[in-house]
Structure formats: structure tokens, C-alpha cells
Design a protein around this motif. Structure first.
Motif, PDB file in Angstrom:
ATOM      1  N   ALA A   1      12.177 -60.073 -30.533  1.00 18.77           N
ATOM      2  CA  ALA A   1      11.042 -60.950 -30.222  1.00 18.77           C
ATOM      3  C   ALA A   1      11.103 -61.310 -28.744  1.00 18.77           C
ATOM      4  O   ALA A   1      12.165 -61.622 -28.201  1.00 18.77           O
ATOM      5  CB  ALA A   1      11.098 -62.210 -31.068  1.00 18.77           C
ATOM      6  N   ILE A   2       9.931 -61.243 -28.107  1.00 14.48           N
ATOM      7  CA  ILE A   2       9.814 -61.575 -26.684  1.00 14.48           C
ATOM      8  C   ILE A   2       9.030 -62.884 -26.563  1.00 14.48           C
ATOM      9  O   ILE A   2       7.926 -62.991 -27.074  1.00 14.48           O
ATOM     10  CB  ILE A   2       9.060 -60.464 -25.914  1.00 14.48           C
ATOM     11  N   PRO A   3       9.589 -63.944 -25.971  1.00 14.70           N
ATOM     12  CA  PRO A   3      10.843 -63.993 -25.201  1.00 14.70           C
ATOM     13  C   PRO A   3      12.021 -64.598 -25.965  1.00 14.70           C
ATOM     14  O   PRO A   3      13.059 -64.845 -25.362  1.00 14.70           O
ATOM     15  CB  PRO A   3      10.460 -64.902 -24.043  1.00 14.70           C
ATOM     16  N   ASP A   4      11.880 -64.841 -27.283  1.00 12.38           N
ATOM     17  CA  ASP A   4      12.937 -65.548 -28.017  1.00 12.38           C
ATOM     18  C   ASP A   4      14.261 -64.787 -27.986  1.00 12.38           C
ATOM     19  O   ASP A   4      15.329 -65.376 -27.791  1.00 12.38           O
ATOM     20  CB  ASP A   4      12.498 -65.789 -29.463  1.00 12.38           C
ATOM     21  N   ASP A   5      14.190 -63.479 -28.205  1.00 14.96           N
ATOM     22  CA  ASP A   5      15.409 -62.662 -28.189  1.00 14.96           C
ATOM     23  C   ASP A   5      15.703 -62.093 -26.803  1.00 14.96           C
ATOM     24  O   ASP A   5      16.875 -61.927 -26.440  1.00 14.96           O
ATOM     25  CB  ASP A   5      15.288 -61.501 -29.193  1.00 14.96           C
ATOM     26  N   ILE A   6      14.669 -61.783 -26.071  1.00 10.07           N
ATOM     27  CA  ILE A   6      14.853 -61.198 -24.738  1.00 10.07           C
ATOM     28  C   ILE A   6      13.672 -61.538 -23.837  1.00 10.07           C
ATOM     29  O   ILE A   6      12.505 -61.419 -24.248  1.00 10.07           O
ATOM     30  CB  ILE A   6      15.054 -59.667 -24.812  1.00 10.07           C
ATOM     31  N   SER A   7      13.968 -62.017 -22.636  1.00  5.95           N
ATOM     32  CA  SER A   7      12.934 -62.291 -21.630  1.00  5.95           C
ATOM     33  C   SER A   7      12.773 -61.056 -20.753  1.00  5.95           C
ATOM     34  O   SER A   7      13.750 -60.355 -20.459  1.00  5.95           O
ATOM     35  CB  SER A   7      13.327 -63.481 -20.756  1.00  5.95           C
ATOM     36  N   ILE A   8      11.533 -60.792 -20.327  1.00  8.46           N
ATOM     37  CA  ILE A   8      11.267 -59.628 -19.478  1.00  8.46           C
ATOM     38  C   ILE A   8      10.368 -60.046 -18.316  1.00  8.46           C
ATOM     39  O   ILE A   8       9.341 -60.702 -18.514  1.00  8.46           O
ATOM     40  CB  ILE A   8      10.618 -58.486 -20.285  1.00  8.46           C
ATOM     41  N   VAL A   9      10.782 -59.649 -17.103  1.00  6.59           N
ATOM     42  CA  VAL A   9      10.014 -59.964 -15.893  1.00  6.59           C
ATOM     43  C   VAL A   9       9.812 -58.671 -15.096  1.00  6.59           C
ATOM     44  O   VAL A   9      10.747 -57.879 -14.938  1.00  6.59           O
ATOM     45  CB  VAL A   9      10.751 -60.992 -15.006  1.00  6.59           C
ATOM     46  N   GLY A  10       8.592 -58.465 -14.620  1.00 13.25           N
ATOM     47  CA  GLY A  10       8.278 -57.271 -13.827  1.00 13.25           C
ATOM     48  C   GLY A  10       8.124 -57.600 -12.342  1.00 13.25           C
ATOM     49  O   GLY A  10       8.578 -58.639 -11.863  1.00 13.25           O
ATOM     50  N   PHE A  11       7.439 -56.702 -11.642  1.00 12.39           N
ATOM     51  CA  PHE A  11       7.208 -56.878 -10.197  1.00 12.39           C
ATOM     52  C   PHE A  11       5.926 -56.141  -9.844  1.00 12.39           C
ATOM     53  O   PHE A  11       5.761 -54.980 -10.237  1.00 12.39           O
ATOM     54  CB  PHE A  11       8.379 -56.269  -9.413  1.00 12.39           C
TER      55      PHE A  11
ATOM     56  N   ALA B   1      12.697 -55.989 -14.192  1.00 12.96           N
ATOM     57  CA  ALA B   1      12.318 -54.590 -13.957  1.00 12.96           C
ATOM     58  C   ALA B   1      11.761 -54.389 -12.556  1.00 12.96           C
ATOM     59  O   ALA B   1      11.153 -55.290 -11.972  1.00 12.96           O
ATOM     60  CB  ALA B   1      11.288 -54.144 -14.994  1.00 12.96           C
ATOM     61  N   ILE B   2      11.940 -53.192 -12.031  1.00 10.47           N
ATOM     62  CA  ILE B   2      11.529 -52.841 -10.670  1.00 10.47           C
ATOM     63  C   ILE B   2      10.025 -52.966 -10.472  1.00 10.47           C
ATOM     64  O   ILE B   2       9.555 -53.279  -9.389  1.00 10.47           O
ATOM     65  CB  ILE B   2      11.995 -51.408 -10.303  1.00 10.47           C
ATOM     66  N   ASN B   3       9.237 -52.717 -11.534  1.00  5.46           N
ATOM     67  CA  ASN B   3       7.785 -52.918 -11.432  1.00  5.46           C
ATOM     68  C   ASN B   3       7.204 -53.195 -12.816  1.00  5.46           C
ATOM     69  O   ASN B   3       7.921 -53.197 -13.820  1.00  5.46           O
ATOM     70  CB  ASN B   3       7.094 -51.737 -10.730  1.00  5.46           C
ATOM     71  N   ASP B   4       5.912 -53.423 -12.863  1.00  3.64           N
ATOM     72  CA  ASP B   4       5.278 -53.809 -14.127  1.00  3.64           C
ATOM     73  C   ASP B   4       5.226 -52.664 -15.133  1.00  3.64           C
ATOM     74  O   ASP B   4       5.302 -52.892 -16.348  1.00  3.64           O
ATOM     75  CB  ASP B   4       3.859 -54.335 -13.863  1.00  3.64           C
ATOM     76  N   ASN B   5       5.074 -51.442 -14.657  1.00  2.00           N
ATOM     77  CA  ASN B   5       5.073 -50.302 -15.583  1.00  2.00           C
ATOM     78  C   ASN B   5       6.394 -50.203 -16.326  1.00  2.00           C
ATOM     79  O   ASN B   5       6.437 -49.966 -17.541  1.00  2.00           O
ATOM     80  CB  ASN B   5       4.816 -48.994 -14.824  1.00  2.00           C
TER      81      ASN B   5
END
Length: 347
Positions: free
Chosen positions: A269-279, A250-254
Motif C-alpha cells: 500500500a502506498i504510502p502506508d507500506d512504502i512512500s515514493i517520491v519522483g523528480f 526516484a531519479i524522475n517521475d517515469n
């Protein structure tokens, strides 16, 4: 003595002197005798006389004021930058005036006009997400008002700039997701005309290409703004795809927080089903559930350096010194919202 602000005329009347004599004495003019200076300064202190900064600005052709224009101030990102600016400007002879463009080009234009009329000595600016033309900054420069651009670049504008290597931060984040085993990585980008959006998108694209991960155009969605609500619909669009992504950068943490919210509501489930990274590495990202992996930026240092460069430029307005381009390096911070690195390749 009348009530209200004490003026030079009030002091002059009390001492039966000309206002010009009082003014010169308060400014330590050598033509005024020491005894007279002492008497005037003593009375000024007793009456709590405060000079009119606007009048002094007109007289000296400077206001001892620096304008700071930012898109918003509610996030940790811009408040930390402003703290860095204040910590540099505070001990100097200058005051700062903070102005919010609210991500509006028209509001930014209005603010520049107002600050120009106030004869500010310099301007620090992070342009709005709607700003595509930079002529208003060029007009300031043509009037000998130095401009330092920070965080968001103004391509084509010749000015001092203090930026962050957004490309590197995005590349680090996406390559880490690939190393952790993710093969279907989506990107929630920002408004298209922003330099930060373009650089982070390019970092995402190049990381995929270098690591031979297929690019899917439907995995790239752009948000209209940077608040939590702006990320809801674009995330739903991604996660409702028949072949949904297994990771989101994602472009930022929000916006990353929005993605986490939507993913949980859809039963992922996070991160088992999908990983998410912000900025950005906003302070609250550490307290998300799970804690958010993100890209840290040295925002306080960014503010301090921007202010130092502007002060130096104000002192050397007439110099032919080349404009400075300073770029800080960001760092990936891995937390629980992304899978562990399964490859073990070092950066």
C-alpha cells in the motif's frame, strides 16, 4: 513562366534586368533607384518569390538558424523547455531546428556535424546520457559557433550553462521522507555518467548522513534509461530484499511510476507500506493513484533563459565576456504517495 520555385533569374527575365540588380533591389541596396526597387518588389510579391535561405546563409556567412539538440521530446520536461526556447527565438530573426539524439552519443556527434555544415549561428544542447566526451562541442566553439548547455552539465566544458540545482531537489525530497518517519530509504538513480544522476545521488547521500540514517549500498539501484520499463527490474530488486525499503526516491517521475506499479503488484500500500517520491513534476504525476510526490523544476524558464543567453552570445561572438552559469532552484511538491511530515521541521 516555368512551374516551381520562382528565382531571381525569373524576375530579372520578366523585367529585362540583371539578376544582380534584382538581388540588390530586394536587399534595398542604395545604388538601385526607387522606381526600379518598387517594380522589382511588386513583381516579386505577385510571383510569391521566396529567398533561398541556404544561399543567403552562404552569402552572409550565417543561416539565421539555431540548432537545438535534446535527448528526446516525448516527455513534458523537454517539450516545455523547447516551448520556452521557441517563445524567445520566435520573435527574433532566427529560426530553430530541433534535433533528437535519442540518448545516443554517436547520434549526437552526427547531429553536430550536420548542424555545423548548415552554418547554424548557435546551438542549445542537453547532452545524451551516453555522452562522456565533449570535444564535438569544443570544435563548434573553435569555429565561432556559440554553445549553451542546459539541464545536463558537461563538466570541464567552458560554455554558457543553464542548469537546475539537482542536489538541492534530491536533498529536499530525502529529508522530507526522513521527517515523515521513513528509515529505510532507497534510491533509483539514473545512468551513472550524467551530471543529474551524480548530483541527485549526492543529495540523497548527504540527506541520509546529516540525519544519521544508515546508508545501505543495496538500497541504491541505477536504471539504464528513463522510460517506465527501465524502472521495473531495479524496483523489483529493491522490494525483493529481505529487509525491503520503506521509501523510494526516484531519479524522475517515469521511474517513480514504475516503482508505484511494481509496489502495487507486490501487494504494498502506498504510502502506508512504502512512500515514493519522483523528480520533474510531470503534469500526469498529479493524476497517478495516489498522486505522486515529486520535485518541481522551472523547465519553461530554463528554456527561455537558455535561448536569451544564446542570442546575446551570438550578438557578441567576439567579446571576451565570461561564460554564464545560471542555476535554478527546484521545489518539493508533496502529494499522497508519501507519508505526511511527522516531525514538522521547516526547511
Amino acid at each position: 513562366m516555368k512551374k516551381g520555385r520562382v528565382t531571381l533569374k525569373d524576375i530579372a527575365s520578366k523585367l529585362k534586368l540583371a539578376p544582380s540588380t534584382v538581388s540588390r533591389a530586394l536587399n534595398n541596396h542604395p545604388a538601385i533607384g526607387e522606381d526600379t526597387k518598387k517594380a522589382i518588389k511588386k513583381l516579386a510579391e505577385e510571383l510569391d518569390y521566396q529567398p533561398n535561405p541556404m544561399a543567403l546563409g552562404l552569402l552572409q556567412k550565417k543561416s539565421n538558424t539555431i540548432g537545438v539538440i535534446v535527448p528526446e521530446i516525448t516527455s513534458h520536461f523537454f517539450s516545455a523547455i523547447i516551448t520556452g526556447i521557441q517563445d524567445v527565438i520566435g520573435p527574433s530573426e532566427y529560426n530553430i531546428m530541433i534535433c533528437l539524439s535519442n540518448e545516443s552519443y554517436e547520434e549526437e556527434l552526427t547531429l553536430v556535424k550536420k548542424l555545423s555544415k548548415m552554418r547554424v549561428d548557435g546551438i542549445l544542447v542537453s547532452p545524451s546520457s551516453a555522452t562522456k566526451d565533449f570535444d564535438h562541442f569544443r570544435r563548434l566553439q573553435n569555429n565561432d559557433v556559440p554553445v549553451v548547455v542546459f539541464d545536463r552539465d558537461c563538466p570541464g566544458l567552458e560554455a554558457d550553462k543553464v542548469l537546475v540545482d539537482d542536489y538541492s531537489g534530491a536533498y529536499q525530497a530525502v529529508e522530507y521522507l526522513i521527517r515523515s518517519g521513513c528509515t529505510k530509504i532507497a534510491h533509483l538513480g539514473g545512468p551513472l555518467n550524467l551530471s543529474t544522476t551524480k548530483h541527485r545521488l549526492q543529495g540523497y547521500l548527504d540527506a541520509l548522513e546529516k540525519n544519521k540514517v544508515p546508508l545501505r549500498k543495496d538500497y541504491i539501484q541505477h536504471v539504464k534509461g528513463f522510460s517506465h520499463k527501465d524502472g521495473i527490474k531495479p524496483t523489483k530488486k529493491l522490494l525483493e530484499l529481505e529487509d525491503a525499503p520503506d521509501a523510494i526516491f526516484a531519479i524522475n517521475d517515469n521511474i517513480a511510476a514504475s516503482a508505484m506499479h511494481v509496489a502495487k503488484k507486490m501487494g504494498l500500500a502506498i504510502p502506508d507500506d512504502i512512500s515514493i517520491v519522483g523528480f520533474d513534476d510531470e503534469p500526469h504525476s498529479l493524476y497517478f493513484s495516489p498522486a505522486l510526490s515529486t520535485v518541481w523544476q522551472p523547465v519553461y524558464s530554463l528554456g527561455m533563459l537558455s535561448a536569451r543567453i544564446l542570442l546575446q552570445r551570438i550578438k557578441n561572438t567576439n567579446s571576451n565576456e565570461e561564460f554564464r552559469m545560471e542555476v535554478f532552484k527546484p521545489e518539493l511538491v508533496v502529494r499522497a504517495s508519501s507519508r505526511e511530515d511527522s516531525v514538522g521541521i521547516s526547511d
